[in-house]
Design a protein around this motif. Sequence first.
Motif, short mmCIF file in Angstrom:
data_model
loop_
_atom_site.label_atom_id
_atom_site.label_comp_id
_atom_site.label_asym_id
_atom_site.label_seq_id
_atom_site.Cartn_x
_atom_site.Cartn_y
_atom_site.Cartn_z
N HIS A 49 0.82 -1.22 0.00
CA HIS A 49 0.00 0.00 0.00
C HIS A 49 0.85 1.27 0.00
CE1 HIS A 49 -3.55 -2.48 0.56
NE2 HIS A 49 -2.99 -3.04 1.60
N GLY A 50 2.02 1.20 -0.61
CA GLY A 50 2.82 2.41 -0.78
C GLY A 50 3.44 2.93 0.49
N TYR A 51 3.90 2.03 1.37
CA TYR A 51 4.45 2.47 2.65
C TYR A 51 5.71 3.32 2.48
CZ TYR A 51 5.37 2.11 7.69
OH TYR A 51 5.56 2.39 9.02
N SER A 52 6.63 2.88 1.63
CA SER A 52 7.86 3.66 1.40
C SER A 52 7.55 5.00 0.77
CB SER A 52 8.82 2.88 0.49
OG SER A 52 9.59 1.97 1.22
N THR A 53 6.70 4.99 -0.24
CA THR A 53 6.36 6.23 -0.92
C THR A 53 5.68 7.21 0.03
OG1 THR A 53 6.10 5.04 -3.02
CG2 THR A 53 5.13 7.24 -2.88
N GLY A 54 4.77 6.69 0.85
CA GLY A 54 4.10 7.54 1.83
C GLY A 54 5.07 8.12 2.85
N THR A 55 6.02 7.30 3.27
CA THR A 55 7.04 7.78 4.22
C THR A 55 7.89 8.87 3.61
OG1 THR A 55 7.15 5.62 5.33
CG2 THR A 55 9.05 7.09 5.59
N ALA A 56 8.39 8.62 2.40
CA ALA A 56 9.24 9.61 1.73
C ALA A 56 8.48 10.92 1.50
CB ALA A 56 9.74 9.06 0.39
N GLN A 57 7.24 10.82 1.03
CA GLN A 57 6.47 12.03 0.74
C GLN A 57 6.17 12.82 2.00
OE1 GLN A 57 5.78 12.87 -2.66
NE2 GLN A 57 5.73 14.79 -1.50
N ALA A 58 5.88 12.11 3.09
CA ALA A 58 5.61 12.81 4.36
C ALA A 58 6.84 13.60 4.81
CB ALA A 58 5.19 11.81 5.43
N VAL A 59 8.01 13.00 4.68
CA VAL A 59 9.25 13.70 5.06
C VAL A 59 9.50 14.88 4.13
CG1 VAL A 59 11.76 13.47 5.20
CG2 VAL A 59 10.29 11.67 6.13
N ALA A 100 9.25 5.60 -4.32
CA ALA A 100 9.63 6.53 -3.25
C ALA A 100 10.85 7.34 -3.64
CB ALA A 100 9.89 5.75 -1.96
N CYS A 101 11.83 6.67 -4.24
CA CYS A 101 13.06 7.37 -4.64
C CYS A 101 12.81 8.33 -5.80
CB CYS A 101 14.15 6.37 -4.97
SG CYS A 101 14.80 5.53 -3.50
N ARG A 102 11.89 7.98 -6.67
CA ARG A 102 11.53 8.92 -7.74
C ARG A 102 10.99 10.22 -7.15
NH1 ARG A 102 8.32 4.51 -11.44
NH2 ARG A 102 10.13 3.61 -12.52
N CYS A 103 10.19 10.09 -6.11
CA CYS A 103 9.66 11.29 -5.45
C CYS A 103 10.79 12.12 -4.86
CB CYS A 103 8.69 10.89 -4.34
SG CYS A 103 7.16 10.12 -4.89
N VAL A 104 11.76 11.45 -4.27
CA VAL A 104 12.91 12.16 -3.68
C VAL A 104 13.72 12.85 -4.76
CG1 VAL A 104 15.05 11.90 -2.38
CG2 VAL A 104 13.03 10.57 -1.71
N PHE A 105 14.03 12.13 -5.85
CA PHE A 105 14.84 12.70 -6.92
C PHE A 105 14.17 13.94 -7.54
CE2 PHE A 105 16.50 8.14 -7.77
CZ PHE A 105 17.45 8.28 -6.76
N ALA A 106 12.85 13.96 -7.56
CA ALA A 106 12.12 15.08 -8.16
C ALA A 106 11.97 16.26 -7.21
CB ALA A 106 10.73 14.61 -8.61
N SER A 107 12.37 16.09 -5.96
CA SER A 107 12.20 17.11 -4.95
C SER A 107 13.29 18.17 -5.04
CB SER A 107 12.22 16.46 -3.56
OG SER A 107 12.31 17.42 -2.55
N ASP A 108 12.95 19.38 -4.60
CA ASP A 108 13.95 20.45 -4.55
C ASP A 108 14.51 20.62 -3.14
OD1 ASP A 108 11.77 21.55 -3.27
OD2 ASP A 108 11.57 23.29 -4.61
#
Length: 255
Positions: free
Chosen positions: A97-107, A162-170
Motif C-alpha cells: 500500500h505504498g508504505y515507502s512512498t508515503g514515508t518519503a512524501q511525508a518527510v 519513493a526514490c523517484r519522489c525524492v529525486f524530483a524534490s527540490d
Amino acid sequence: MNTNEPQLVQAQEDSGATKKVCIVGASGKLGQYMVRHALKRGYEVVGVCREKSVEKLAEFEGRITVLPGATNDPEIIKRAVAGCDAVLVVLVPWGVHGYSTGTAQAVLDHAPPEARLVFSCGWHITRDGQDVYSWKLRASVKVLSPVLRLSRLLDIDDQVEACRCVFASDTRWTVVRGSDLEEGESQGLPVWSRHVGDPILESNITRRVDFALFMVEATENDELAHEAPAIVGRQTPSALAHSAATRGSVPSIPA
C-alpha cells in the motif's frame, strides 16, 4: 486527551546537543546503528518507529525522544521532524500500500526547508539509468519482486517510486544506495561511486554499522546533496584495489 493518539516518549535529560536529527525507522538494525552514531556525535535525536517496535529502543531510554507510529503517517512525521536540522529515513517497502512512498512524501512535505534529508535504499534503485547490474542482481530482483508482492510482505517497486519522489524534490536530499550487508566491527566510512557497475563497488558488501555511519556523515557533507551514492565497504578487496591503482588513500567521493 485522546488516548488513541500516539504520544511522545520524551528523553529525560538534556544531551547538550547542538544539532537535532530525526531518524525515521529507528528501531530496525540500521536505524539503531544510526541512533548510536548520532548520539556519539552529541546530536539530539528523535526516533520514529512502529508502536510495536518501541521496546527495541529500550537501551536509549532517557537519551532520545521516541514518537511511536506508522512512518507513512503525515501527522506523526510532521511532529517528529519539527525543528530538525537533518532527517535520516530508512525506506522499507512494507506491504503493498505504498508504505515507502508515503514515508518519503511525508518527510519531503514536512521537514524544515533547509534540513538535510538522507534516505536509504538498495543498489537496485537507479537515478539516471546508467547503472550496470550483474545478472545475479537483475535475476534476484526479477524473481523476488513479484513473489514478495504476492505474499503482501514487501513491494520493491514501492521503494523505486519513493526514490523517484525524492529525486524530483527540490529539498536537500541524498539517497544512499547500500550493497549487500553484513554484521561486524566498523571498517570506517564506506567508499562510493555514482554508478553500480564501477570497479570500486565490485565486492558488493558493506558492514551495516558503516552503512549507518555513511548515512549520518551525509548530513554533514554538502557535497553529497542531490547525489545517490552507491556504497561499498572501505576494506573490501575492490575498494583496496582501487586505492592501490590510484596510489592514494581510499576516497570518500569519486575523483
